[in-house]
Design a protein around this motif. Sequence first.
Motif, PDB file in Angstrom:
ATOM      1  N   ASP A 235       0.772  -1.206  -0.047  1.00  0.00           N
ATOM      2  CA  ASP A 235      -0.122  -0.017   0.162  1.00  0.00           C
ATOM      3  C   ASP A 235       0.644   1.101   0.075  1.00  0.00           C
ATOM      4  OD1 ASP A 235      -2.397  -1.459   0.167  1.00  0.00           O
ATOM      5  OD2 ASP A 235      -2.197  -1.630   2.163  1.00  0.00           O
ATOM      6  N   GLY A 236       2.031   1.229  -0.722  1.00  0.00           N
ATOM      7  CA  GLY A 236       2.666   2.392  -0.754  1.00  0.00           C
ATOM      8  C   GLY A 236       3.729   2.622   0.378  1.00  0.00           C
ATOM      9  N   LYS A 237       3.649   1.808   1.390  1.00  0.00           N
ATOM     10  CA  LYS A 237       4.506   1.920   2.628  1.00  0.00           C
ATOM     11  C   LYS A 237       5.813   1.815   2.271  1.00  0.00           C
ATOM     12  CE  LYS A 237       0.548   0.744   5.643  1.00  0.00           C
ATOM     13  NZ  LYS A 237      -0.098   0.176   6.662  1.00  0.00           N
ATOM     14  N   ALA A 238       6.293   0.766   1.550  1.00  0.00           N
ATOM     15  CA  ALA A 238       7.780   0.354   1.407  1.00  0.00           C
ATOM     16  C   ALA A 238       8.388   1.179   0.247  1.00  0.00           C
ATOM     17  CB  ALA A 238       7.632  -1.209   1.067  1.00  0.00           C
ATOM     18  N   LYS A 239       9.764   1.228   0.283  1.00  0.00           N
ATOM     19  CA  LYS A 239      10.428   1.959  -0.721  1.00  0.00           C
ATOM     20  C   LYS A 239      10.980   1.097  -1.766  1.00  0.00           C
ATOM     21  CE  LYS A 239      11.677   6.109   2.192  1.00  0.00           C
ATOM     22  NZ  LYS A 239      12.784   6.949   2.983  1.00  0.00           N
ATOM     23  N   GLY A 240      11.152   1.553  -2.863  1.00  0.00           N
ATOM     24  CA  GLY A 240      11.538   0.667  -3.963  1.00  0.00           C
ATOM     25  C   GLY A 240      13.045   0.939  -4.368  1.00  0.00           C
ATOM     26  N   PHE A 241      13.954   0.111  -4.667  1.00  0.00           N
ATOM     27  CA  PHE A 241      15.369   0.252  -5.063  1.00  0.00           C
ATOM     28  C   PHE A 241      15.544  -0.919  -5.969  1.00  0.00           C
ATOM     29  CE2 PHE A 241      14.934   1.442  -0.449  1.00  0.00           C
ATOM     30  CZ  PHE A 241      15.435   2.623  -0.520  1.00  0.00           C
ATOM     31  N   LYS A 242      16.422  -0.553  -6.857  1.00  0.00           N
ATOM     32  CA  LYS A 242      16.897  -1.403  -7.801  1.00  0.00           C
ATOM     33  C   LYS A 242      18.299  -2.312  -7.280  1.00  0.00           C
ATOM     34  CE  LYS A 242      16.190   0.794 -12.514  1.00  0.00           C
ATOM     35  NZ  LYS A 242      16.817   1.071 -13.542  1.00  0.00           N
ATOM     36  N   ASP A 243      19.046  -1.776  -6.453  1.00  0.00           N
ATOM     37  CA  ASP A 243      20.093  -2.137  -5.660  1.00  0.00           C
ATOM     38  C   ASP A 243      19.805  -2.685  -4.366  1.00  0.00           C
ATOM     39  OD1 ASP A 243      22.642  -3.009  -4.639  1.00  0.00           O
ATOM     40  OD2 ASP A 243      23.597  -1.542  -5.998  1.00  0.00           O
ATOM     41  N   PHE A 244      20.075  -4.041  -4.134  1.00  0.00           N
ATOM     42  CA  PHE A 244      19.631  -4.759  -2.786  1.00  0.00           C
ATOM     43  C   PHE A 244      20.516  -3.936  -1.608  1.00  0.00           C
ATOM     44  CE2 PHE A 244      22.935  -7.330  -4.116  1.00  0.00           C
ATOM     45  CZ  PHE A 244      23.818  -7.546  -2.869  1.00  0.00           C
ATOM     46  N   ARG A 245      21.663  -3.429  -2.026  1.00  0.00           N
ATOM     47  CA  ARG A 245      22.426  -2.785  -0.811  1.00  0.00           C
ATOM     48  C   ARG A 245      21.687  -1.930  -0.091  1.00  0.00           C
ATOM     49  NH1 ARG A 245      27.795  -2.769  -4.709  1.00  0.00           N
ATOM     50  NH2 ARG A 245      26.199  -2.080  -5.947  1.00  0.00           N
ATOM     51  N   ALA A 246      20.870  -1.210  -0.608  1.00  0.00           N
ATOM     52  CA  ALA A 246      20.068  -0.174   0.142  1.00  0.00           C
ATOM     53  C   ALA A 246      19.210  -0.646   1.111  1.00  0.00           C
ATOM     54  CB  ALA A 246      19.146   0.702  -0.797  1.00  0.00           C
TER      55      ALA A 246
END
Length: 432
Positions: free
Chosen positions: A85-96
């Motif tokens: 529900d939009g609570k998580a942030k998205g990244f390409k790189d797993f190191r974040a």
Amino acid sequence: MADSEITRRDFNKAMAGAALSIAASAGPFAQSVLGANDRIGVGLIGAGGMGQFDLKDFLRSGQVDAIAIADPFVPNLDRALELTDGKAKGFKDFRAILDNKDIQAVIIATPDHWHAIPMIMACEAGKDVYVEKPLSHTLAEGRKMVQAAAKYNRIVQVGTQQRSGEHFQKAVELVQSGRIGKVTLAKTWIHSNSSPAGMGNPPDTDPPAWLDWDLWLGPAPYHVYNRNRCIGSFRSFWDYSGGTLTDWGVHLLDVVHWAMGVDAPKTVSAFGGKYVLNDNSEIPDTLEVVFEYPASPVSGKELIVTWSNRHTNTRGPDGHNYGIEFYGTEGTLFPRPRRLHRVAGAQARRRRERHGLRRDQERRLRPALPARGELPGLRPLTSQAQLRRRDHPPLDQRPARSQYRLQTGPQTPLEPRQRAVPERPRSQQTPL
């Protein structure tokens, strides 16, 4: 391992009456009312089909918060983010994800060749891990992962979810109780038929704009992008997986190990090849493997286990394209997902004679739950993470061996401590 090592069985017994355990039912899970300091911040690495399935199971527990999701394949990343529900942030790189101090546990559901590095780095970052099966792409990686879990005192659970299926639990109970006598043979198999075209032969192309192909390849050798080598069919290529054996075979062979109390075979023979399919896949379309085990502590006898898979014919034993069958001196046991257990052989014959029943009236066991039982299986990870948060002594749980890497050819003897067949050439191994 330290003297304080606790087994999965001991932990589950201890947790059964704990107030913070998750209560399972046929309907929605009963959720505990947890304070902010009790909730587990979770990050997902690899947001494909299994990653999304695992994330939904974690969220259904009511005891975790999805903090961040990483995947170089943007469409999957976007679909997984919608689950939060939009609570998580998205990244390409797993190191974040590993750098985020609000995350205490990570789910790793990447392609197989990307299991080892993020798992080891997550342990180094002080995070507990749920990693999908197979544990690793190579045996060398698997050993490094076990060492990392021990070195950094992390909880690591491997996603062999069939252990949570009640029909498999009942099958293990029947085998270990001696109901079908002394088991000296177990067969495992899965078959399909995609002949003759298979996956087809799409041309190599530039990667789509919504995929970071270099990051997706990661530790694997470079190869020009081909859609068959990527999402959904990567297991057909040796650079990223061990084929059907390390996909479905892990689940089935794990149940045999569990039921028979064995750890690793002493010899392995594998025969097969790509005989029929006309696609660009690399794995065999026909494969037969024979594992020879030392005496099982359950039966006291040596044990033969077979693995069979075809992509050219769907028929397996008794017409079933997928399954496990245990052969004992008093009967045969076939755990049937979503159906019943079948006990046959001498024991069944005597039972029919005793009750005057025809074969088609043979008494059967009670229906079992479906094979997918992730939430009970995930309970140890979330509960132990909460225990860690409450300053209880850390609990170490070694990942189960769930990796076979085979080369077709003559019988390969395995040394008791080596338990390996020859590794890939060094140039193809993942640096750790």
